[in-house]
Design an enzyme around this catalytic site. Structure first.
Site, PDB file in Angstrom:
ATOM      1  N   LYS A  31      31.749   0.905 -32.605  1.00 58.40           N
ATOM      2  CA  LYS A  31      30.757  -0.175 -32.781  1.00 58.40           C
ATOM      3  C   LYS A  31      30.444  -0.839 -31.429  1.00 58.40           C
ATOM      4  O   LYS A  31      29.287  -1.080 -31.091  1.00 58.40           O
ATOM      5  CB  LYS A  31      31.328  -1.201 -33.770  1.00 58.40           C
ATOM      6  CG  LYS A  31      30.562  -2.487 -33.895  1.00 58.40           C
ATOM      7  CD  LYS A  31      29.301  -2.342 -34.695  1.00 58.40           C
ATOM      8  CE  LYS A  31      28.504  -3.633 -34.697  1.00 58.40           C
ATOM      9  NZ  LYS A  31      27.217  -3.517 -35.336  1.00 58.40           N
ATOM     10  N   LYS A  58      27.968 -11.673 -28.668  1.00 57.73           N
ATOM     11  CA  LYS A  58      29.355 -11.566 -29.162  1.00 57.73           C
ATOM     12  C   LYS A  58      29.875 -10.137 -28.964  1.00 57.73           C
ATOM     13  O   LYS A  58      30.982  -9.930 -28.441  1.00 57.73           O
ATOM     14  CB  LYS A  58      29.392 -11.933 -30.655  1.00 57.73           C
ATOM     15  CG  LYS A  58      30.717 -11.635 -31.327  1.00 57.73           C
ATOM     16  CD  LYS A  58      30.626 -11.609 -32.846  1.00 57.73           C
ATOM     17  CE  LYS A  58      31.833 -10.886 -33.417  1.00 57.73           C
ATOM     18  NZ  LYS A  58      31.766 -10.659 -34.848  1.00 57.73           N
ATOM     19  N   THR A 107      32.903  -7.132 -37.311  1.00 60.88           N
ATOM     20  CA  THR A 107      32.985  -6.627 -35.935  1.00 60.88           C
ATOM     21  C   THR A 107      33.967  -7.523 -35.193  1.00 60.88           C
ATOM     22  O   THR A 107      33.712  -8.724 -35.036  1.00 60.88           O
ATOM     23  CB  THR A 107      31.615  -6.703 -35.238  1.00 60.88           C
ATOM     24  OG1 THR A 107      30.672  -5.963 -36.006  1.00 60.88           O
ATOM     25  CG2 THR A 107      31.692  -6.140 -33.831  1.00 60.88           C
ATOM     26  N   LEU A 140      34.053 -10.994 -42.171  1.00 57.37           N
ATOM     27  CA  LEU A 140      34.252 -12.329 -41.602  1.00 57.37           C
ATOM     28  C   LEU A 140      33.688 -12.406 -40.186  1.00 57.37           C
ATOM     29  O   LEU A 140      33.387 -11.379 -39.572  1.00 57.37           O
ATOM     30  CB  LEU A 140      35.755 -12.635 -41.606  1.00 57.37           C
ATOM     31  CG  LEU A 140      36.382 -12.702 -43.015  1.00 57.37           C
ATOM     32  CD1 LEU A 140      37.902 -12.701 -42.945  1.00 57.37           C
ATOM     33  CD2 LEU A 140      35.872 -13.912 -43.769  1.00 57.37           C
ATOM     34  N   PRO A 141      33.555 -13.618 -39.619  1.00 56.83           N
ATOM     35  CA  PRO A 141      32.883 -13.746 -38.321  1.00 56.83           C
ATOM     36  C   PRO A 141      33.552 -13.005 -37.164  1.00 56.83           C
ATOM     37  O   PRO A 141      32.883 -12.283 -36.434  1.00 56.83           O
ATOM     38  CB  PRO A 141      32.872 -15.262 -38.070  1.00 56.83           C
ATOM     39  CG  PRO A 141      32.974 -15.880 -39.425  1.00 56.83           C
ATOM     40  CD  PRO A 141      33.809 -14.938 -40.240  1.00 56.83           C
TER      41      PRO A 141
END
Ligand code: NAD
Length: 295
Positions: free
Chosen positions: A168, A243, A96, A65-66
């Site tokens: 990450k 982001k 992420t 998902l976003p």
């Protein structure tokens, strides 16, 4: 073969679900956008009418998902996946997201839950060559490995819940800063009369060597597959890099780390995205530096 509930069929998730199908798994899918569901159903998946329905009876439940808000809502909100899934199901989120939300969802899920963000982008998702950075219980990671290997090439167990997200964010903070300074070096070389190929030939074999240079060179020519050869069509978009840098700054702040180079990289990508570069590959930052708009 496992029955897998897969929620979130965007640019990454659709390819990942297809690779699970190719590996012979039964995949039940859900996305709030119907148009995202249809091509995956055409590839052999079954459509569910809600995310909870996708999780019901599944051996494994995966979300892609976003961002953190969507992940928290999908797992813990009304009709959430955590309650809808079987008590013995393996649960994982590959999005992420911020470290705090990853830890919160894992703790609230009430059973082994993995954060398993990916590196490798849309190309890696399609080719099934992603790298998974996994946080959570070792036993759950061992169970997840064959499933993750259907979508990727490398699975690294990073530690407890949230450790995958930490890895990450650290990776992308290093990558963004490296790309920004690599771009500055190429523009400086251009202005001082050093051919890009010569700079590449030297640095790709010396101490400045990096993936930003040899995998994603920001000038056209030296690396034929890099986005610079196709007007910076992504690839990994600058908007997603911004982001991830924002999440990295938040994580650094929470950990009491004064990550100034990461902050500078974020301010450069902020400016690039606000100037209209969000949909370009992140290596397109060189166009802003070349135009002299960095300062
Ligand atoms: P995307 O925006 O293309 O896809 C997200 C999908 O989730 C969309 O189809 C959307 O409709 C769906 N969705 C949103 N809320 C939902 C909900 N509540 N229930 C069900 N579906 C919902 O994003 P993407 O590029 O596929 O990226 C997914 C994640 O992977 C992000 O966290 C991103 O940061 C990360 N990531 C992306 C890349 C990349 O190159 N695109 C690379 C590495 C990691």
């Amino acid at each position: 073969m496992a029955r897998i509930g897969f929620v979130g069929l965007g640019r990454m998730g659709a390819h990942m679900a297809r690779n699970l199908l190719k590996a012979g798994h039964q995949v039940v899918v859900f996305d709030i956008v119907q148009a995202a569901v249809e091509p995956v159903v055409a590839a052999g998946a079954t459509a569910a009418f809600s995310s909870a329905a996708a999780a019901q009876d599944a051996d494994v439940v995966i979300t892609m998902l976003p961002a953190g808000a969507e992940v928290r809502d999908a797992w813990l909100g009304q009709g959430g996946l955590a309650k809808a899934s079987r008590a013995d199901a393996l649960l994982m989120d590959c999005s992420t997201i911020d470290v705090a939300t990853a830890r919160e969802v894992a703790a609230a899920a009430g059973r082994p839950f993995l954060d398993a963000p990916v590196s490798g982008g849309v190309v890696g998702a399609e080719a099934g060559t992603l790298t998974f950075m996994v946080g959570g219980d070792a036993e759950a990671v061992a169970r997840a490995k064959p499933i993750l290997e259907a979508m990727g090439r490398n699975v690294v167990h990073c530690g407890d819940a949230g450790a995958g997200q930490v890895a990450k964010l650290c990776n992308n903070m290093m990558l963004a800063a490296t790309m920004a300074v690599t771009s500055e070096a190429f523009v400086m070389a251009e202005r001082l009369g050093l051919p890009a190929q010569a700079l590449f030939d030297v640095c790709s074999k010396s101490t400045a060597m990096s993936w930003a240079l040899v995998g994603s060179c920001p000038v056209a020519g030296p690396v034929p597959t890099s986005a610079a050869n196709r007007d910076f069509a992504p690839g990994f978009t600058a908007a997603l890099m911004r982001k991830d840098l924002t999440l990295a700054q938040q994580a650094a702040k929470d950990a009491g780390v004064d990550a100034q180079v990461g902050a500078l990289a974020l301010s450069l990508f902020d400016r690039f995205v606000e100037g209209g570069g969000g949909g370009k590959d992140f290596s397109g930052i060189i166009t802003m530096i070349r135009a002299g708009k960095a300062g």
